[in-house]
Design a protein around this motif. Structure first.
Motif, short mmCIF file in Angstrom:
data_model
loop_
_atom_site.label_atom_id
_atom_site.label_comp_id
_atom_site.label_asym_id
_atom_site.label_seq_id
_atom_site.Cartn_x
_atom_site.Cartn_y
_atom_site.Cartn_z
N VAL A 57 0.85 -1.20 0.00
CA VAL A 57 0.00 0.00 0.00
C VAL A 57 0.88 1.25 0.00
CG1 VAL A 57 -1.60 1.34 1.42
CG2 VAL A 57 -1.99 -1.10 1.06
N ASP A 58 0.50 2.22 -0.85
CA ASP A 58 1.29 3.44 -0.99
C ASP A 58 0.95 4.49 0.07
OD1 ASP A 58 2.78 2.85 -3.48
OD2 ASP A 58 0.77 2.76 -4.35
N CYS A 59 -0.31 4.55 0.51
CA CYS A 59 -0.68 5.51 1.55
C CYS A 59 -2.00 5.09 2.19
CB CYS A 59 -0.78 6.94 1.02
SG CYS A 59 -2.16 7.22 -0.09
N ALA A 60 -2.20 5.54 3.41
CA ALA A 60 -3.45 5.30 4.13
C ALA A 60 -4.13 6.64 4.38
CB ALA A 60 -3.18 4.59 5.46
N VAL A 61 -5.45 6.63 4.29
CA VAL A 61 -6.26 7.83 4.54
C VAL A 61 -7.25 7.52 5.65
CG1 VAL A 61 -7.88 9.49 3.57
CG2 VAL A 61 -6.04 8.57 2.13
N ILE A 62 -7.26 8.34 6.68
CA ILE A 62 -8.18 8.17 7.80
C ILE A 62 -9.35 9.13 7.63
CG2 ILE A 62 -8.47 8.36 10.30
CD1 ILE A 62 -6.73 6.00 9.32
N SER A 63 -10.57 8.58 7.64
CA SER A 63 -11.75 9.41 7.40
C SER A 63 -12.04 10.35 8.57
CB SER A 63 -12.97 8.55 7.10
OG SER A 63 -13.32 7.75 8.24
N HIS A 64 -11.85 9.88 9.80
CA HIS A 64 -12.06 10.73 10.98
C HIS A 64 -11.52 10.00 12.20
CE1 HIS A 64 -15.53 8.03 10.92
NE2 HIS A 64 -15.85 8.37 12.15
N GLY A 65 -11.45 10.73 13.29
CA GLY A 65 -10.76 10.22 14.47
C GLY A 65 -11.59 9.40 15.42
N HIS A 66 -12.21 8.33 14.95
CA HIS A 66 -12.93 7.40 15.81
C HIS A 66 -12.30 6.02 15.75
CE1 HIS A 66 -17.00 9.78 16.17
NE2 HIS A 66 -16.01 10.33 16.83
N TYR A 67 -12.42 5.28 16.84
CA TYR A 67 -11.70 4.02 17.00
C TYR A 67 -12.05 2.99 15.93
CZ TYR A 67 -15.83 1.50 18.62
OH TYR A 67 -17.06 0.88 18.68
N PHE A 186 -15.59 8.28 -1.23
CA PHE A 186 -15.56 7.41 -0.06
C PHE A 186 -15.71 8.27 1.19
CE2 PHE A 186 -13.29 5.22 -3.39
CZ PHE A 186 -13.63 3.88 -3.23
N SER A 187 -16.74 7.96 2.00
CA SER A 187 -16.99 8.68 3.25
C SER A 187 -17.11 7.66 4.38
CB SER A 187 -18.27 9.52 3.14
OG SER A 187 -18.55 10.17 4.36
N GLY A 188 -16.33 7.85 5.43
CA GLY A 188 -16.30 6.86 6.50
C GLY A 188 -17.59 6.74 7.29
N CYS A 189 -18.09 7.87 7.80
CA CYS A 189 -19.31 7.85 8.63
C CYS A 189 -20.29 8.97 8.27
CB CYS A 189 -18.97 7.97 10.11
SG CYS A 189 -18.78 6.39 10.96
N SER A 190 -19.83 9.98 7.57
CA SER A 190 -20.71 11.11 7.19
C SER A 190 -21.38 11.74 8.40
CB SER A 190 -21.78 10.64 6.19
OG SER A 190 -21.22 9.96 5.10
N HIS A 191 -20.62 11.89 9.48
CA HIS A 191 -21.18 12.54 10.67
C HIS A 191 -21.66 13.96 10.35
CE1 HIS A 191 -20.24 9.53 13.69
NE2 HIS A 191 -19.03 9.41 13.18
N LEU A 213 -21.09 6.56 -4.75
CA LEU A 213 -20.95 7.09 -3.40
C LEU A 213 -20.86 5.89 -2.48
CD1 LEU A 213 -21.07 9.37 -1.24
CD2 LEU A 213 -23.56 9.13 -1.32
N ILE A 214 -19.69 5.70 -1.88
CA ILE A 214 -19.44 4.57 -0.98
C ILE A 214 -19.33 5.18 0.42
CG2 ILE A 214 -17.91 2.66 -0.42
CD1 ILE A 214 -17.44 4.24 -3.77
N ALA A 215 -20.33 4.96 1.27
CA ALA A 215 -20.38 5.76 2.49
C ALA A 215 -21.08 5.08 3.65
CB ALA A 215 -21.10 7.09 2.19
N GLY A 216 -20.46 5.20 4.81
CA GLY A 216 -21.21 5.08 6.04
C GLY A 216 -22.01 6.36 6.17
#
Length: 278
Positions: A57-67, A186-191, A213-216
């Motif tokens: 893997v070339d890079c990781a992207v974190i959608s937001h700061g939840h466990y 790509f959206s992790g949780c869409s808070h 649209l791939i989304a929580g």
């Protein structure tokens, strides 16, 4: 383009495990990316079963700061010694949720130990506004919200002065990839609202159609009225493909499937897609 769900709340695949979390492996434009890393190291076990090489893997992207999106990052960094990790500058707030109006004891934020953070810190690339990872691959930075928007779930964190402050979820960001057929958002949780996430993705490449649209969508805790409104609004966006995952909630997933039919795909851990098709 290829993307594979290394972790999701549910699975239909023997030999693949599921947990409350999200992790997606993506190949696009000659790059290999990891979008979120689930709640634990289990995403890496699934990756091995699915023959996904996390070391490449070339890079990781974190959608937001939840466990449930960051718990596997220490494991990832122990396996992959080169990939930078894109994290929003506000992601390390020790956020807490509420249960029946009472502040929960355990943080729902990032749960890395001090030792784990120390080992990862020099790999982190801090984000705020839009960031270009490569041609046609963007991180939105903070998802903007419109006037009158309200979070579907309340979170709070303690400031440096020890005050309990509402978390505005400004650390939520999306990954956007432009392909010939359109955008993959790509959206992790869409808070901050799935429609706001969708617009933030579109703003990265104005005028492009949305291939998927791939989304929580964080509708599991929404009222029936709010859930219906959001489903109706998504249906009215004319998207080629909608993939509701993770915190969307089964009711909302069923509502979206009933509304959109073949244009809605309920992905699970172990699923692999090429473009917007399996």
């Amino acid at each position: 383009m290829k993307f594979a769900f290394l972790m999701e709340n549910k699975t239909d695949h023997p030999g693949i495990v599921a947990e409350h979390g999200l992790s997606v492996y993506i190949e696009a434009h000659g790059k290999k990316l990891l979008f979120d890393a689930g709640a634990t190291e289990l995403f890496a076990r699934n990756a091995e079963t699915m023959k996904v090489d996390l070391k490449a893997v070339d890079c990781a992207v974190i959608s937001h700061g939840h466990y449930d999106h960051t718990g596997g990052i220490p494991q990832f960094c122990s396996m992959n010694l080169k990939a930078p990790v894109y994290v929003h500058r506000n992601a390390f707030r020790k956020s807490y949720g509420y249960e029946d109006g009472i502040l929960e004891r355990e943080t729902c934020g990032i749960r890395w130990s001090a030792e784990e953070f120390g080992e990862i810190e020099d790999r982190i690339l801090w984000t705020d506004g839009p960031v270009e990872i490569a041609d046609d691959i963007m991180i939105t930075g903070t998802v903007p919200v419109g006037e009158g928007f309200a979070l579907t779930e309340k979170f709070s964190y303690y400031s440096e002065e020890g005050e309990l402050v509402d978390d505005d979820m400004s650390h939520e960001q999306c990954l956007v990839i432009r392909e010939p057929e359109g955008l993959y958002i790509f959206s992790g949780c869409s808070h901050r609202g799935v429609l706001n996430a969708l617009q933030a993705g579109r703003d990265m490449f104005p005028g492009e159609r949305v291939a998927a649209l791939i989304a929580g969508m964080h509708l599991y805790s929404a009222s029936a009225a709010d859930r219906k409104r959001v489903v109706e609004e998504i249906a009215g966006e004319g998207l080629d493909r909608v993939m509701p995952v993770h915190c969307t909630g089964l009711r909302a997933i069923c509502d979206l499937k009933a509304k959109l039919g073949e244009y809605c795909t309920a992905a699970t851990a172990g699923d692999v897609f090429y473009g917007s098709n399996r």
